[in-house]
Scaffold this motif. Structure first.
Motif, PDB file in Angstrom:
ATOM      1  N   LEU A   1       3.728   7.395  -1.443  1.00  0.00           N
ATOM      2  CA  LEU A   1       3.260   6.669  -0.249  1.00  0.00           C
ATOM      3  C   LEU A   1       2.983   7.654   0.886  1.00  0.00           C
ATOM      4  O   LEU A   1       1.963   7.557   1.575  1.00  0.00           O
ATOM      5  CB  LEU A   1       4.305   5.633   0.193  1.00  0.00           C
TER       6      LEU A   1
ATOM      7  N   LYS B   1      -1.925   4.256  -2.085  1.00  0.00           N
ATOM      8  CA  LYS B   1      -1.676   2.834  -1.766  1.00  0.00           C
ATOM      9  C   LYS B   1      -0.662   2.243  -2.756  1.00  0.00           C
ATOM     10  O   LYS B   1      -0.701   2.594  -3.944  1.00  0.00           O
ATOM     11  CB  LYS B   1      -2.976   2.030  -1.895  1.00  0.00           C
TER      12      LYS B   1
ATOM     13  N   SER C   1      -0.741  -0.440  -4.313  1.00  0.00           N
ATOM     14  CA  SER C   1      -1.407  -1.038  -5.479  1.00  0.00           C
ATOM     15  C   SER C   1      -1.890   0.036  -6.471  1.00  0.00           C
ATOM     16  O   SER C   1      -2.240  -0.283  -7.607  1.00  0.00           O
ATOM     17  CB  SER C   1      -2.601  -1.887  -5.024  1.00  0.00           C
TER      18      SER C   1
END
Ligand SMILES: Cc1ncc(COP(=O)(O)O)c(C=O)c1O
Length: 412
Positions: free
Chosen positions: A82, A87, A89
């Motif tokens: 992160l 992301k 996802s």
């Protein structure tokens, strides 16, 4: 020796030894080659860099820029991904023996999730009823460059045995889960092209049976990593183009003939992307003529554990002696107080002298990531070569890093 046109001797002088150096151009080349090998107009593929291989955020960021998400095995790896700008996802968490704390952290982070076992589902359901669930399936066999890195088959600690996998999906279905994925990691360091399509076919057939039994389809099928790089001796380059085209062919045939839906194909390469971009620079400290001849280095298994752990052999180059033809067999060892602290036995090398710079290559994967501070030999610095410049990306560890964490009760 030069590393991307920079002299290894100058790098060692500037940053000290032991030192890990990474060639970022090489990582980019590897990323492009692998991506293009698995490109298809008909099949959606997604690539997740396996952060465990080399978890430096600069490496993770570079691979993100090359179009890779991340495969993470712990909440802390998710944090690194992160911070590197990936992301949620685009992150897949593939844990094993996932604790409630780990699962809570993963659910909070909102990443994709692969469960290692049916019991992991029970723990997950204590936290949430997810919309989607995926399981790592042990297909009953695997392969590995060394026995220890064969991550599938009856001796492996990973995954749901394939005979029981339908029960795991059935349990999820009964708990109200609506969407499904599947995962397999059938070994690491593999140089046999046929292994990959063969194992993918086996997994897809297993999924076909599950689909038939339960009437479910899969949104993704993750075939893991495992793509090998040549290290030493008879090792050869893996023909990644052949691996990619054979896997895509198998995938297409199986999704056309089995009731598994239209899943995307996921991959989780680690070693292939970063392994050959890394160099460990270490100096000869001294010699011993014992029952065997030893040269001692300032790097040991604390710096690079692969030889002690798997008896792995890396190419070894002696700086400024690359062209010497007269070679002498020698054992190279580190300074750690363990008999297993040996990189190589009887390796033919040019005559070494004290202070020589020894370069152990193919050390970009599972090198620094597996390093430790045993014997209080501290972790080295890491340097990246970016646009022709050497940049320190991790400073050398110092004892104050240790003392900062220590609580020292004065016991009377
Ligand atoms: C689940 C999983 N995915 C991906 C990898 C990366 O493997 P490799 O570095 O061989 O590509 C590993 C390595 O052990 C793994 O366990």
């Amino acid at each position: 020796m030069q590393i991307n046109r920079l002299d290894a001797g100058e790098l060692a002088k500037k940053f000290g030894t032991p030192l890990y150096v990474y060639d970022f151009e090489r990582i980019k080349d590897n990323a492009r080659r692998l991506k293009s090998a698995f490109y298809s107009d008909e099949i959606k593929t997604a690539l997740f860099y396996s952060v465990k291989a080399n978890s430096h955020p600069a490496v993770v960021h570079l691979l993100k820029e090359c179009g890779y998400g991340c495969d993470c095995v712990s909440p802390n790896e998710i944090e690194i991904a992160l911070k590197a700008g990936v992301k949620p996802s685009d992150i897949i968490y593939v844990g094993n023996y996932e604790s409630l704390e780990d699962l809570n952290a993963v659910v909070r982070a909102g990443t994709k999730l692969v469960l290692d076992d049916i019991n992991s589902l029970d723990r997950l359901l204590r936290i949430t009823r997810p919309e989607m669930v995926s399981f790592r399936i042990n297909p009953g066999k695997g392969q590995g460059k060394y026995e220890q890195i064969n991550t599938a088959g009856i001796k492996a600690k990973f995954g749901v045995p394939h005979e029981k996998a339908w029960l795991a999906y059935e349990k999820a279905l009964k708990a109200g889960v609506k969407r499904f994925g599947a995962h397999m990691m059938a070994g690491s360091g593999i140089l046999e092209e046929e292994h990959f399509p063969r194992m993918l076919e086996l997994l897809l057939d297993i999924l076909g049976q599950i689909s038939q039994k339960l009437g479910i389809t899969f949104e993704f099928v993750d075939m893991g990593g495992g793509f090998g790089i040549p290290y030493y001796g008879d090792d050869h380059d893996l023909d990644i183009q052949q691996v990619g085209s054979e896997c895509l062919k198998v995938f297409k045939n199986k999704i056309d003939s089995l009731p598994i839906g239209k899943p995307a194909l996921h991959l989780e390469p680690g070693r292939y992307l970063v392994g050959d971009a890394g160099y460990l620079l270490t100096r000869v400290i001294g010699f011993k003529e014992s029952y065997q001849n030893f040269a001692g280095l300032d790097a040991g298994f604390n710096t690079l554990i692969r030889s002690a752990l798997y008896k792995a052999q890396h190419p070894i180059i002696v700086h400024n002696k690359e062209n010497e033809t007269e070679l002498f067999p020698i054992n190279l060892c580190g300074q750690i107080c363990e008999n297993t602290d040996i990189f190589t036995v009887g390796r033919p090398l040019p005559k070494l002298t004290e202070g020589d710079l020894v370069i152990i290559t193919q050390t970009g994967a599972y090198g620094y990531a597996m390093s430790m501070t045993y014997n209080h030999r501290l972790r080295p610095s890491e340097v990246a070569i970016i646009n022709g410049q050497a940049v320190e990306i991790t400073r050398r560890e110092v004892m104050s890093d240790y003392w900062n964490r220590i609580k020292y009760p004065k016991v009377q």
